[in-house]
Design an enzyme around this catalytic site. Structure first.
Site, mmCIF file in Angstrom:
data_model
loop_
_atom_site.group_PDB
_atom_site.id
_atom_site.type_symbol
_atom_site.label_atom_id
_atom_site.label_comp_id
_atom_site.label_asym_id
_atom_site.label_seq_id
_atom_site.Cartn_x
_atom_site.Cartn_y
_atom_site.Cartn_z
ATOM 1 N N LYS A 62 0.854 -1.188 0.000
ATOM 2 C CA LYS A 62 0.000 0.000 0.000
ATOM 3 C C LYS A 62 0.890 1.239 0.000
ATOM 4 C CE LYS A 62 -4.381 0.564 2.448
ATOM 5 N NZ LYS A 62 -4.972 0.475 3.786
HETATM 6 C C1 E4P Z 1 -8.491 1.228 3.885
HETATM 7 O O1 E4P Z 1 -7.587 0.601 3.407
HETATM 8 C C2 E4P Z 1 -8.358 2.018 5.126
HETATM 9 O O2 E4P Z 1 -7.587 1.256 6.012
HETATM 10 C C3 E4P Z 1 -9.665 2.283 5.803
HETATM 11 O O3 E4P Z 1 -10.762 1.878 5.034
HETATM 12 C C4 E4P Z 1 -9.780 3.670 6.358
HETATM 13 O O4 E4P Z 1 -11.033 3.793 7.004
HETATM 14 P P1 E4P Z 1 -11.361 4.983 8.017
HETATM 15 O O5 E4P Z 1 -11.557 6.228 7.228
HETATM 16 O O6 E4P Z 1 -12.629 4.556 8.694
HETATM 17 O O7 E4P Z 1 -10.191 5.088 8.957
#
Ligand code: E4P
Length: 218
Positions: A83
């Site tokens: 990522k």
């Molecule tokens: C995705 O990869 C992220 O880890 C996640 O969906 C972020 O979500 P949030 O905005 O609820 O922290």
């Protein structure tokens, strides 16, 4: 639509994976911090539970260092997806890593133009954060519709839309309608999708009537 689970809690992942509904996992530095565990160890364990893509996020901000971190994380298991944030350096790292055969999830996407750049940089997944857009009064689901339209306009763009920052069952339904390839959802949201008050009411009535028959199946 595939379901990824958005957590670094391996007990939760193990439990949810028993349903066969978990096609992958996403983590981020905040979720790893919440788990209180060593990053590499937790990713390694998740990869023993789930066969599908498991996102592990780099923390460097310069392209070369991102690539180095990504290569190290990719050695954990063949299903690790690196990522990288949607920055200029992140796009460079995305290109380098995907050209080397590593899956890349470009994260922190908040606009259709960012998603277009990520796809052109060869991203395996693009992660638009719909809940965080809703938080600032914008329409997160509309971003998924826009990205779907753009990607469908060009055969050369094969990046999968991974809807992220999902907060509710309504979000899940709307991104599925919009044609998202994947939704990454927190464990409680995934479990909640199975629930309906009429299911509970109907089951209670069936069981009460069955009790009256005095029969058993086994
Ligand atoms: C995705 O990869 C992220 O880890 C996640 O969906 C972020 O979500 P949030 O905005 O609820 O922290």
């Amino acid at each position: 639509m595939k379901f990824f689970v958005d957590t670094a809690d391996t007990d939760e992942i193990r439990d949810l994976a028993e349903t066969g509904l978990v096609d992958g996992v996403t983590t981020n530095p905040s979720l790893v911090a919440k788990s209180g565990r060593d990053f590499v160890e937790v990713v390694k364990e998740i990869c023993t539970i789930v066969d599908g893509p498991v996102s592990a996020e780099v923390t460097a901000t310069e392209a070369g260092a991102m690539v180095d971190e990504g290569k190290k994380l990719a050695q954990i298991a063949s299903n690790v997806t690196i990522k990288v944030p949607l920055t200029w350096d992140g796009l460079k790292a995305c290109k380098a890593l995907t050209q080397g055969g590593t899956m890349v999830n470009v994260t922190l996407c908040f606009s259709a133009n960012q998603a277009l750049l990520a796809a052109k940089a060869g991203a395996t997944f693009i992660s638009p954060f719909i809940g965080r857009l809703d938080d600032i009064g914008e329409d997160g689901v509309q971003l998924i519709r826009d990205i779907r339209t753009i990607y469908d306009n060009y055969d050369a763009l094969s990046t999968q839309i991974l809807s992220a920052s999902i907060r509710s069952d309504e979000h899940v339904k709307q991104v599925a309608i919009a044609g998202s390839d994947v939704a990454t959802v927190p464990p409680d949201v995934l479990r909640g999708l199975s629930q309906h008050p009429l299911t509970d009411k109907g089951l209670a009535a069936f069981l009460a009537d069955w009790e009256k028959t005095g029969q058993t199946i086994l």
